[in-house]
Enzyme design. Structure first.
Site, PDB file in Angstrom:
ATOM      1  N   HIS A   1     -17.848  -3.289 -19.822  1.00  0.00           N
ATOM      2  CA  HIS A   1     -17.491  -4.281 -18.793  1.00  0.00           C
ATOM      3  C   HIS A   1     -18.587  -5.354 -18.659  1.00  0.00           C
ATOM      4  O   HIS A   1     -19.095  -5.608 -17.567  1.00  0.00           O
ATOM      5  CB  HIS A   1     -17.224  -3.621 -17.434  1.00  0.00           C
ATOM      6  CG  HIS A   1     -16.357  -4.471 -16.546  1.00  0.00           C
ATOM      7  ND1 HIS A   1     -15.384  -3.948 -15.721  1.00  0.00           N
ATOM      8  CD2 HIS A   1     -16.308  -5.820 -16.364  1.00  0.00           C
ATOM      9  CE1 HIS A   1     -14.780  -4.936 -15.068  1.00  0.00           C
ATOM     10  NE2 HIS A   1     -15.334  -6.091 -15.442  1.00  0.00           N
TER      11      HIS A   1
ATOM     12  N   ARG B   1      -8.137  -6.204 -17.813  1.00  0.00           N
ATOM     13  CA  ARG B   1      -8.252  -4.988 -17.009  1.00  0.00           C
ATOM     14  C   ARG B   1      -7.710  -3.827 -17.812  1.00  0.00           C
ATOM     15  O   ARG B   1      -6.707  -3.976 -18.539  1.00  0.00           O
ATOM     16  CB  ARG B   1      -7.466  -5.109 -15.695  1.00  0.00           C
ATOM     17  CG  ARG B   1      -8.178  -5.898 -14.606  1.00  0.00           C
ATOM     18  CD  ARG B   1      -9.430  -5.172 -14.103  1.00  0.00           C
ATOM     19  NE  ARG B   1     -10.162  -5.889 -13.071  1.00  0.00           N
ATOM     20  CZ  ARG B   1     -11.257  -6.629 -13.271  1.00  0.00           C
ATOM     21  NH1 ARG B   1     -11.740  -6.791 -14.485  1.00  0.00           N
ATOM     22  NH2 ARG B   1     -11.891  -7.207 -12.258  1.00  0.00           N
TER      23      ARG B   1
HETATM   24  P1  NAP Z   1      -6.279 -16.304 -13.097  1.00  0.00           P
HETATM   25  O1  NAP Z   1      -6.824 -17.707 -13.181  1.00  0.00           O
HETATM   26  O2  NAP Z   1      -5.676 -15.845 -11.815  1.00  0.00           O
HETATM   27  O3  NAP Z   1      -5.201 -16.178 -14.279  1.00  0.00           O
HETATM   28  C1  NAP Z   1      -4.365 -15.079 -14.407  1.00  0.00           C
HETATM   29  C2  NAP Z   1      -3.348 -15.381 -15.495  1.00  0.00           C
HETATM   30  O4  NAP Z   1      -2.529 -14.237 -15.673  1.00  0.00           O
HETATM   31  C3  NAP Z   1      -2.407 -16.538 -15.103  1.00  0.00           C
HETATM   32  O5  NAP Z   1      -2.128 -17.332 -16.226  1.00  0.00           O
HETATM   33  C4  NAP Z   1      -1.164 -15.804 -14.640  1.00  0.00           C
HETATM   34  O6  NAP Z   1       0.049 -16.523 -14.784  1.00  0.00           O
HETATM   35  C5  NAP Z   1      -1.169 -14.624 -15.581  1.00  0.00           C
HETATM   36  N1  NAP Z   1      -0.339 -13.546 -15.045  1.00  0.00           N
HETATM   37  C6  NAP Z   1      -0.486 -12.863 -13.892  1.00  0.00           C
HETATM   38  N2  NAP Z   1       0.526 -11.966 -13.740  1.00  0.00           N
HETATM   39  C7  NAP Z   1       1.311 -12.112 -14.825  1.00  0.00           C
HETATM   40  C8  NAP Z   1       2.506 -11.492 -15.247  1.00  0.00           C
HETATM   41  N3  NAP Z   1       3.125 -10.539 -14.511  1.00  0.00           N
HETATM   42  N4  NAP Z   1       3.062 -11.900 -16.415  1.00  0.00           N
HETATM   43  C9  NAP Z   1       2.487 -12.867 -17.157  1.00  0.00           C
HETATM   44  N5  NAP Z   1       1.346 -13.499 -16.807  1.00  0.00           N
HETATM   45  C10 NAP Z   1       0.774 -13.130 -15.654  1.00  0.00           C
HETATM   46  O7  NAP Z   1      -7.388 -15.251 -13.486  1.00  0.00           O
HETATM   47  P2  NAP Z   1      -8.691 -15.456 -14.411  1.00  0.00           P
HETATM   48  O8  NAP Z   1      -9.804 -16.029 -13.618  1.00  0.00           O
HETATM   49  O9  NAP Z   1      -8.279 -16.146 -15.653  1.00  0.00           O
HETATM   50  O10 NAP Z   1      -9.075 -13.936 -14.707  1.00  0.00           O
HETATM   51  C11 NAP Z   1      -8.178 -13.070 -15.398  1.00  0.00           C
HETATM   52  C12 NAP Z   1      -8.639 -11.634 -15.283  1.00  0.00           C
HETATM   53  O11 NAP Z   1      -9.803 -11.431 -16.089  1.00  0.00           O
HETATM   54  C13 NAP Z   1      -9.118 -11.209 -13.889  1.00  0.00           C
HETATM   55  O12 NAP Z   1      -8.017 -10.889 -13.057  1.00  0.00           O
HETATM   56  C14 NAP Z   1      -9.962 -10.004 -14.193  1.00  0.00           C
HETATM   57  O13 NAP Z   1      -9.147  -8.859 -14.167  1.00  0.00           O
HETATM   58  C15 NAP Z   1     -10.450 -10.250 -15.619  1.00  0.00           C
HETATM   59  N6  NAP Z   1     -11.901 -10.455 -15.693  1.00  0.00           N
HETATM   60  C16 NAP Z   1     -12.637  -9.627 -16.489  1.00  0.00           C
HETATM   61  C17 NAP Z   1     -14.003  -9.802 -16.587  1.00  0.00           C
HETATM   62  C18 NAP Z   1     -14.828  -8.938 -17.498  1.00  0.00           C
HETATM   63  O14 NAP Z   1     -16.059  -9.015 -17.482  1.00  0.00           O
HETATM   64  N7  NAP Z   1     -14.226  -8.148 -18.328  1.00  0.00           N
HETATM   65  C19 NAP Z   1     -14.650 -10.809 -15.876  1.00  0.00           C
HETATM   66  C20 NAP Z   1     -13.870 -11.629 -15.060  1.00  0.00           C
HETATM   67  C21 NAP Z   1     -12.498 -11.445 -14.980  1.00  0.00           C
HETATM   68  P3  NAP Z   1       0.339 -17.872 -13.974  1.00  0.00           P
HETATM   69  O15 NAP Z   1      -0.612 -18.887 -14.563  1.00  0.00           O
HETATM   70  O16 NAP Z   1       1.750 -18.172 -14.264  1.00  0.00           O
HETATM   71  O17 NAP Z   1       0.035 -17.579 -12.524  1.00  0.00           O
END
Ligand code: NAP
Length: 308
Positions: A271, A223
């Site tokens: 994006h 993000r």
């Molecule tokens: P997810 O499974 O919820 O994983 C989020 C990760 O971030 C987890 O490992 C979490 O830690 C970590 N995290 C959250 N808050 C944190 C903090 N304060 N300090 C350290 N680590 C932290 O999400 P995901 O499915 O992998 O997706 C991640 C992000 O990718 C989405 O939220 C979205 O913003 C982005 N995204 C972008 C696109 C694009 O096209 N560019 C597409 C899809 C998603 P824990 O494991 O300890 O909970």
């Protein structure tokens, strides 16, 4: 028969056939509709860009199923008291792995030097091996873990960082403030796959860029708000950061006069790192509704307090 409201009008034509096929495969008979009286709706399939913003009248609704992985635009909606499930889609994950691996290899191999070489410079410098270029993966969730594993399979030494402690085979995982400093210090490439929350906003600021190795490459498909734009531009100017490839921004579309567009060492992708794919995500949604109807716990539930 549960009534499933598809509340993302722009995506109806694209998703309808896949959802019908997925419900049939799941063995679940549902009434899949674009419009219904709120009190008759059992589940809502939702995109944050949809017109539906007030969930108050949907008193019978058992869950709201987001088509998006990032939920920062819904998570703070006070009218949404139903369970909220975010999207974890194998197709989306595949796309993210391809984007991250592709852009990591571009920088790792120094491809630009050869693709754009108007002076016809014969520079036989051979790039190092992947095993010699450590990667920090900030965020080890569904997407970060898959990307870390793909880079690891190419021999990049990957260190993961997340909020809580993790064990992933072949990938040392760190957490907390000290863990972040350690992950950043050794990395030649830093990838951010964190959600946007109060804790992650401006995580990569001037102090954090200063902790990184000189000449680091940043890949941000997470993000935009995770990076302090001004601090990144300053770090690029000083040479602390060699290049930033950014897919997400504080304002999207990225305004035409934003300095990222013109910067020679910033690559902007609009994006497109990873999109939810109807054929694979429809089954994820159908399976979660099947779970709801069978009294099983939903998967991919968002923790409202955590914000992701
Ligand atoms: P997810 O499974 O919820 O994983 C989020 C990760 O971030 C987890 O490992 C979490 O830690 C970590 N995290 C959250 N808050 C944190 C903090 N304060 N300090 C350290 N680590 C932290 O999400 P995901 O499915 O992998 O997706 C991640 C992000 O990718 C989405 O939220 C979205 O913003 C982005 N995204 C972008 C696109 C694009 O096209 N560019 C597409 C899809 C998603 P824990 O494991 O300890 O909970």
């Amino acid at each position: 028969m549960p009534t499933v409201l598809f509340a993302a009008p722009a995506l109806w034509d694209e998703y309808r056939p896949s959802l019908i096929a997925a419900f049939a495969r799941t063995g679940l008979a549902v009434d899949l509709v674009q419009e219904a009286a709120p009190e008759a709706v059992d589940y809502i399939i939702y995109a944050p860009s949809a017109p539906l913003q007030d969930f108050t009248p949907y008193r019978r609704c058992k869950a709201v199923l987001s088509l998006w992985a990032g939920v920062e635009r819904i998570v703070g909606n006070a009218t949404l008291t139903q369970p909220l499930c975010r999207m974890v889609d194998p197709g989306l994950t595949e796309g993210m792995v391809e984007w991250v691996v592709g852009h990591a290899l571009r920088h790792h191999l120094g491809m630009d030097r050869h693709i754009v070489n108007p002076e016809r410079v014969w520079d036989p410098t051979c790039p190092p091996l992947a095993r010699e270029r450590p990667v920090a993966m900030l965020g080890m969730g569904a997407l970060g873990t898959a990307c870390a594993q793909a880079l690891r399979a190419l021999n990049f030494p990957v260190t993961g960082w997340s909020r809580t402690a993790k064990a992933v085979e072949g990938i040392p995982c760190l957490h907390g403030e000290a863990g972040l400093a350690e992950a950043l210090a050794g990395a030649g490439i830093v990838v951010t796959l964190l959600p946007k929350t109060a804790e992650t906003e401006n995580l990569l600021d001037a102090a954090r860029f200063a902790q990184m190795k000189r000449g680091v490459v940043i890949l941000n498909p997470g993000r935009g708000a995770i990076i302090d734009d001004a601090a990144l531009l300053a770090a690029l100017e000083s040479g602390q950061v060699a290049h930033a490839t950014l897919d997400v921004f504080r304002v999207e579309p990225l305004p035409k006069d934003h300095p990222f567009w013109a910067h020679p060492r910033v690559t902007v992708t609009p994006h497109i790192a990873a999109d939810t794919r109807p054929s694979s995500s429809a089954f994820v949604i159908a399976e979660n509704i099947r779970r709801g109807e069978a009294g099983e716990p939903f998967v991919n539930l968002v923790d409202r307090l955590r914000g992701y």
